[in-house]
Design a protein around this motif. Structure first.
Motif: not given
Length: 325
Positions: A14-42
């Motif tokens: 968003x302009x000069x702010x990089x909110x999400x920086x090159x994430x590589x991730x996959x999720x398979x069927x049957x997986x429950x992925x907890x997505x954790x991070x502080x406020x503003x992490x992306x």
């Protein structure tokens, strides 16, 4: 099971702010992925890109092999999305709102009624179906939002704080529902409740400043804590410094911290190098040196400690590579 979600170098600026920086991730069927991070992490920004509500600056997001940018309508058919705050039309009743969502999802005939009835039963909102949504409590609004997300029985669920505002009984009910649905779905849950991750998730990812910093099962992440296999022992207050000095001579000991204790006692926290088991070594040197001690216990570690260590940039056991679950 097969890969349901695939993110490749996913980036959002968003302009000069990089909110999400090159994430590589996959999720398979049957997986429950907890997505954790502080406020503003992306976290929310990533979820909005997966669901097609935000366009990536670069990189790709695929759901069931469908590119969410080039084929957004087909991609969204595969997803049930509960956004942050569970926005609903406040002047509608839950019954009318779910009927509206069913029409958008192009459900018709007996399957339409069945889908609505099942969603109502699963989230337990039958008692408020005729009330305007704006008059409902935060918890009930959240449950209405969850009902619309699961209405069309999608193979992918993206849930942003699904138990926010729920009481303990309702949280348990929703967690159980997620576990039941997860057998054939890929589920991503963004949450600040770490006990929820340990209770529901088969895998957890920690991000901060838009970067993915850790990935593994909750148990694997706990083992990366500096407190994994830490030993706690109570000793006489006037001998605490001497005992700590003797314990520090052990090769496997990383550090000894003197904590507050009961009257006349102080508690020592002994951490190990690389999370090795040191309880026998600590007990042996206490006996060898003739130090009276009580309540010697071992801690397996804590997810909240890992969260703090990872997101604040402190070194953790095994750090250096992201471990993919």
């Amino acid at each position: 099971m097969s890969e349901r979600i695939a993110l490749t170098n996913l980036t959002k600026r968003f302009g000069p702010l990089t909110a999400v920086d090159g994430i590589d991730m996959s999720v398979k069927g049957g997986e429950v992925l907890g997505f954790l991070g502080p406020n503003g992490a992306g976290k929310s920004t990533t979820m909005k890109m997966i669901t097609g509500f935000l366009t990536p600056t670069s990189g790709t997001a695929h759901v069931d092999g469908i590119d969410v940018v080039s084929n957004p309508v087909e991609a969204k058919k595969q997803i049930g999305y509960l956004p942050e705050g569970a926005p609903c039309y406040g002047d509608m009743t839950p019954e009318a709102f779910l009927g509206f969502i069913a029409d958008i999802r192009q459900l018709s005939g007996p399957s339409r009624k069945s889908a609505i009835d099942i969603a109502i039963e699963r989230v337990d909102i039958s008692g408020v179906l005729d009330q305007p949504i704006e008059t409902l409590s935060k918890g009930f609004k959240r449950r209405v939002g969850l009902a619309q997300a699961i209405l069309h029985d999608p193979p992918i669920l993206i849930l942003d704080e699904p138990t926010d505002g729920l009481d303990p009984n309702q949280k348990h009910q929703v967690r159980t529902l997620i576990q039941e649905m997860a057998s054939d779905k890929a589920v991503i849950i963004s949450t600040h409740i770490l006990e929820e991750v340990e209770a529901v998730c088969t895998r957890a990812v920690i991000i901060a400043r838009g970067k993915m910093l850790a990935d593994g099962t909750p148990a694997e992440l706990v083992r990366r804590s500096t407190l994994h296999n830490a030993v706690y022992v109570d000793v006489a207050a006037d001998a605490a410094e001497a005992v700590a000095t003797d314990i520090r001579t052990l090769d496997a000991v990383n550090d000894v911290t003197i904590l507050d204790g009961a009257a006349g006692l102080q508690q020592l926290r002994v951490t190990s190098k690389g999370g090795k088991s040191i309880s026998i070594d600590v007990a042996s040197i206490l006996k060898e040196k003739g130090h009276p001690a009580s309540d010697l216990t071992t801690q397996q570690g804590a997810l909240d400690a890992v969260f703090r260590e990872v997101t604040k940039g402190k070194p953790i056991a095994g750090e250096g590579e992201v471990t993919h679950g």
